[in-house]
Design a protein around this motif. Structure first.
Motif, PDB file in Angstrom:
ATOM      1  N   PHE A 250     -80.220  57.386  39.479  1.00 54.23           N
ATOM      2  CA  PHE A 250     -81.110  58.418  40.008  1.00 54.23           C
ATOM      3  C   PHE A 250     -80.336  59.681  40.345  1.00 54.23           C
ATOM      4  N   LEU A 251     -79.251  59.528  41.068  1.00 60.04           N
ATOM      5  CA  LEU A 251     -78.490  60.692  41.517  1.00 60.04           C
ATOM      6  C   LEU A 251     -77.851  61.423  40.343  1.00 60.04           C
ATOM      7  N   SER A 252     -77.409  60.669  39.337  1.00 62.62           N
ATOM      8  CA  SER A 252     -76.782  61.326  38.178  1.00 62.62           C
ATOM      9  C   SER A 252     -77.811  62.115  37.368  1.00 62.62           C
ATOM     10  N   GLN A 253     -79.052  61.631  37.345  1.00 63.43           N
ATOM     11  CA  GLN A 253     -80.111  62.367  36.641  1.00 63.43           C
ATOM     12  C   GLN A 253     -80.560  63.590  37.433  1.00 63.43           C
ATOM     13  N   LEU A 254     -80.565  63.476  38.758  1.00 61.81           N
ATOM     14  CA  LEU A 254     -81.010  64.586  39.596  1.00 61.81           C
ATOM     15  C   LEU A 254     -79.968  65.684  39.687  1.00 61.81           C
TER      16      LEU A 254
END
Length: 824
Positions: free
Chosen positions: A679-683
């Motif tokens: 999630f964090l890498s996509q955001l």
């Protein structure tokens, strides 16, 4: 996401002026109650008839008889100074009629004298009687005389029938035609007298647009609010949805960061605990497998020696700084903030109703004042003060016309009776001819000897002589009736009707000096000083109003009274001056903005999430504990030494216990860590852009929403104003049309003049002239009829002498009796 931002920006920057007003619905066309003049002058028209060719022939004949134009000088003298009229002028104009009068007089004298001479001659047995000798050519002569008499009889019969039909038609048209004169004058007076009531009825119809406008005012405020809401909801809802997404990103990111930090700590601690246990386990397994008593253990010794830890999460980046930055966030309740913004925006229709209530009430009051202004159309209508001249002139003409019309009707009755009697005599003459020719021809066919007496032939001759006698006896009455009706009808056609059609009569009346002062129609009808009868007729014919042709002391311009701004200026101004704020919606408060800005600069997007992903690819333990345990269990079954076999089973059980109690727990934590990293890498790559776009969009919507709402408000009020002004324009246009075309129209005056021409010329003069033309045709064909009848009479009677010879028949002064041979 970037495309959505661009679309939202385009929506924000799109000018509200590009929006169009809603198309007019069928209900926007007002329906007024038919308000017509109670008294009408129905227009009369020439009715096509089978006698039209005869009427046309008579008109062409009269055009040949009277080729002179309208005698302007003669009529001027006759109307102004009758004593100054010179006989030579009358003779010059009526020359064609005088010639016809001379012919009629000659006929009147000659035919009766010829009849007397014929009677005297018959009494002396010098003319008529019987043929003296029989010739071979007598049959041919007899047939020629029969044909000629038949033709003349047929012509006389046809003309007599036409005369009967036209005589009856004159009678049928004369009575209603004469009655139409006072009726039309009375109708015109009543039409003029009823104009004020008609104008008031037209003005009262203002209730139709007034009620429609009041009905529209009742719903305009909510309609404006709904229009603003409908046109701005896409922009507002998009901004609120974007804000909700960023609030969700903040909450979710904080959650995953906390999971990431906690999981890394747990994994690091678990690795530290697992490391001595795993090292001790490796040493025991290696020592066991290296024991000489262990059968076939060398095959897995290498795997046991490589039994060591894998991933080391102490090497991944720390997120403590990010968490410290985000500590305490979110400080604002984004859900409540979005709910309030949505509620404020959705309340725009109710807010519009509340804000526009005062101006709506003022507009209702303005409608009451407008009704008073419209009433001024009826109050200021000038006709009642200026039409009494017309009414007086019409009343005077009505009173003067009635005695004259009664006399005309009485003389018409005499004319009809005489016409019917003479037409009956002509039919009787024709009947005598037909019976005489029939009996005479039948008698000739039954007679063997031309000298023999035959009663039927003699009867036919007598019938022919009766017809001759009637012709001589009544010819003078026929020609007198023909000339009298010809003189009247012909002059009506050539002097009145022909000049009425080409409007020469109007020009004569309009020329100053042609009429005496007592017959000044412009003054009697109170027409404009710059007008005349021709101009007034044309104006009335084209639909002008009475007020436009009358002599008014002050000019009355209906178009000025029917200009829409005169009544709608205040109504339009109140709507144009109205303004209010309907779009003050707060989407993002300052603490919420600070939360998003803190989120954007917290460094969430700066963490090396790739390092986490690389470490997660490394297993917790380099060698698979389950695989090694199953290998040890397999070696156990191969051992002959019970002690070794037991130790192998013990070590395998220890490996299974380590896998289930420690390694599986760490692997589950790694999976959980992977979800957060994902999630964090996509955001992270889009975080700055999304937050920046959301803040910019929210600020832009908050700034643009009031402006857009104001533009839509102005546009909707403009559309409403134009719609209501169309109602006023429809009503005022209808008022002008109804007043000009019906209620206060002077067209009935032109219609009355046209009706007079139709009645006099088309319905009375045409059959009148066709009557004398048909009767005259009968009268003049009586001359050849008499001649042919007298000549034919001799052929129906026995021949006096007859000579028979072997070669031919010759005329002899004596009669040789017939010799009949006897057979022996």
């Amino acid at each position: 996401m970037q495309a959505a931002g661009l679309l939202l920006t385009w929506v924000l920057l799109r000018p509200a002026s590009t929006q169009q007003c809603h198309p007019s619905s069928p209900g926007s066309i007002l329906r007024f109650t038919d308000t017509h003049a109670e008294i009408r002058v129905p227009a009369l028209h020439r009715v096509p008839s089978s006698l039209d060719p005869l009427y046309s022939l008579v008109r062409h004949y009269l055009d040949l008889i009277q080729q002179n134009p309208l005698p302007t000088e003669l009529l001027r003298a006759a109307l102004n100074d009758p004593s100054s009229v010179q006989t030579s002028q009358v003779v010059q104009y009526e020359l064609g009629y005088i010639i016809c009068a001379a012919v009629s007089l000659l006929f009147t004298v000659t035919v009766p004298v010829a009849g007397l001479c014929f009677c005297y001659c018959r009494s002396q047995q010098r003319c008529g009687g019987r043929l003296r000798a029989h010739r071979r050519s007598l049959g041919c002569r007899r047939r020629c005389l029969l044909i000629c008499l038949s033709i003349t009889s047929l012509i006389i019969l046809t003309s007599a029938i036409c005369a009967l039909v036209t005589n009856q038609r004159v009678k049928e048209q004369m009575e209603p035609g004469l009655g139409a004169v006072p009726d039309t004058l009375r109708t015109l007076r009543q039409h003029i007298a009823n104009v004020p009531q008609g104008v008031q009825m037209v003005v009262d119809q203002f209730e139709v647009p007034r009620q429609q406008i009041i009905s529209d005012l009742a719903g305009v405020s909510r309609s404006v609010g709904l229009s603003i809401h409908a046109q701005l909801k896409a922009m507002t809802y998009a901004a609120l949805a974007d804000l909700k997404d960023r609030a969700g990103d903040l909450q979710t990111s904080l959650h995953h960061l906390q999971i990431l930090d906690k999981t890394v700590r747990v994994l690091t601690a678990a690795r530290a605990e697992l490391e001595p246990v795993l090292r001790e386990q490796r040493q025991r397994v290696v020592a066991l497998l290296d024991d000489p008593r262990c059968t076939s253990c060398a095959s897995i010794l290498g795997r046991a020696q490589s039994l060591e830890l894998g991933a080391d999460y102490s090497k991944v980046p720390s997120v403590e700084k990010v968490l410290k930055t985000l500590a305490g966030l979110p400080r604002s309740d984004f859900a409540e903030m979005i709910r309030q913004g949505n509620g404020t925006f959705n309340s725009i229709p109710e807010l519009a109703v509340e804000r526009m209530a005062q101006v709506i009430q003022e507009l209702r009051e303005e409608m009451t004042k407008m009704s008073e202004k419209v009433q001024s159309i009826a109050d200021g209508f000038p006709l009642p003060d200026y039409t009494w001249h017309v009414s007086e002139a019409l009343l005077k003409a009505e009173n003067r016309s009635q005695p004259f019309l009664r006399e005309v009707e009485r003389f018409e009755w005499y004319r009809w009776i005489m016409g019917m009697a003479l037409c009956s005599i002509i039919l009787l003459i024709t009947a005598c001819n037909v019976v005489g020719m029939a009996l005479g021809t039948y008698g000739l066919s039954k007679r063997e000897d031309p000298s023999d007496y035959e009663c039927r032939g003699e009867a036919g001759a007598k019938f022919l002589m009766v017809g001759v006698g009637l012709g001589f006896l009544f010819s003078w009455l026929l020609i007198l009736l023909v000339f009298a009706t010809f003189l009247v009808g012909g002059n009506i056609q050539t002097l009145v009707c022909r000049n009425w059609v080409n409007q020469e009569i109007y020009k004569f009346i309009d020329t100053p000096g042609n009429l005496p002062p007592s017959m000044n129609l412009t003054r009697q009808l109170n027409l404009r000083r710059d007008s005349n009868l021709s101009t007034t007729y044309r104006e009335c014919k084209s639909g002008a109003g009475l007020w436009e042709v009358l002599q008014l002391e002050k000019s009355y311009n209906l178009d000025e009274h029917l200009k829409t701004p005169k009544y709608t200026a205040n109504f339009q101004k109140r709507l144009g001056d109205f303004t209010t704020h309907l779009g003050d919606v707060r989407l993002l408060r300052s603490e919420g903005r600070q939360d998003l800005e803190t989120f954007a600069r917290s460094g969430v997007d700066e963490v090396d999430y790739g390092r986490f992903q690389e470490e997660m690819k490394i297993p917790v333990v380099q060698t698979s504990l389950p695989g090694l345990a199953r290998s040890l269990e397999g070696l156990q079954k191969m051992q002959r030494n019970g002690t070794v076999a037991g130790r192998l089973a013990t070590e395998a059980q220890a490996l299974w216990q380590m896998q289930n109690s420690t390694v599986q727990t760490q692997e589950a934590l790694v999976v959980k860590l992977g979800e957060s990293i994902r999630f964090l890498s996509q955001l992270a790559p889009h975080l700055q852009e999304r937050v920046k776009t959301t803040l910019a969009t929210t600020a832009s919507v908050e700034a643009q929403l009031p402006l857009q709402a104001q533009q839509i408000l102005r546009q909707e009020i403009g559309c409403f104003t134009r719609k209501e002004l169309r109602y006023f324009a429809q009503y005022l246009h209808w008022v002008g049309h109804t007043l000009r075309e019906d209620v206060a129209s002077c067209q009935p005056l032109a219609t009355a003049l046209d009706n007079g021409r139709v009645i006099l010329c088309d319905r009375i003069a045409d059959p009148w002239n066709a009557f004398w033309f048909s009767l005259g045709c009968c009268t003049f064909f009586l001359i050849p009829n008499i001649i042919f009848a007298i000549r034919l009479t001799k052929h129906f009677r026995p021949i006096r002498n007859r000579l028979i010879s072997t070669g031919s028949e010759e005329t002899c002064p004596f009669h040789i009796p017939r010799v009949t041979a006897l057979k022996l």
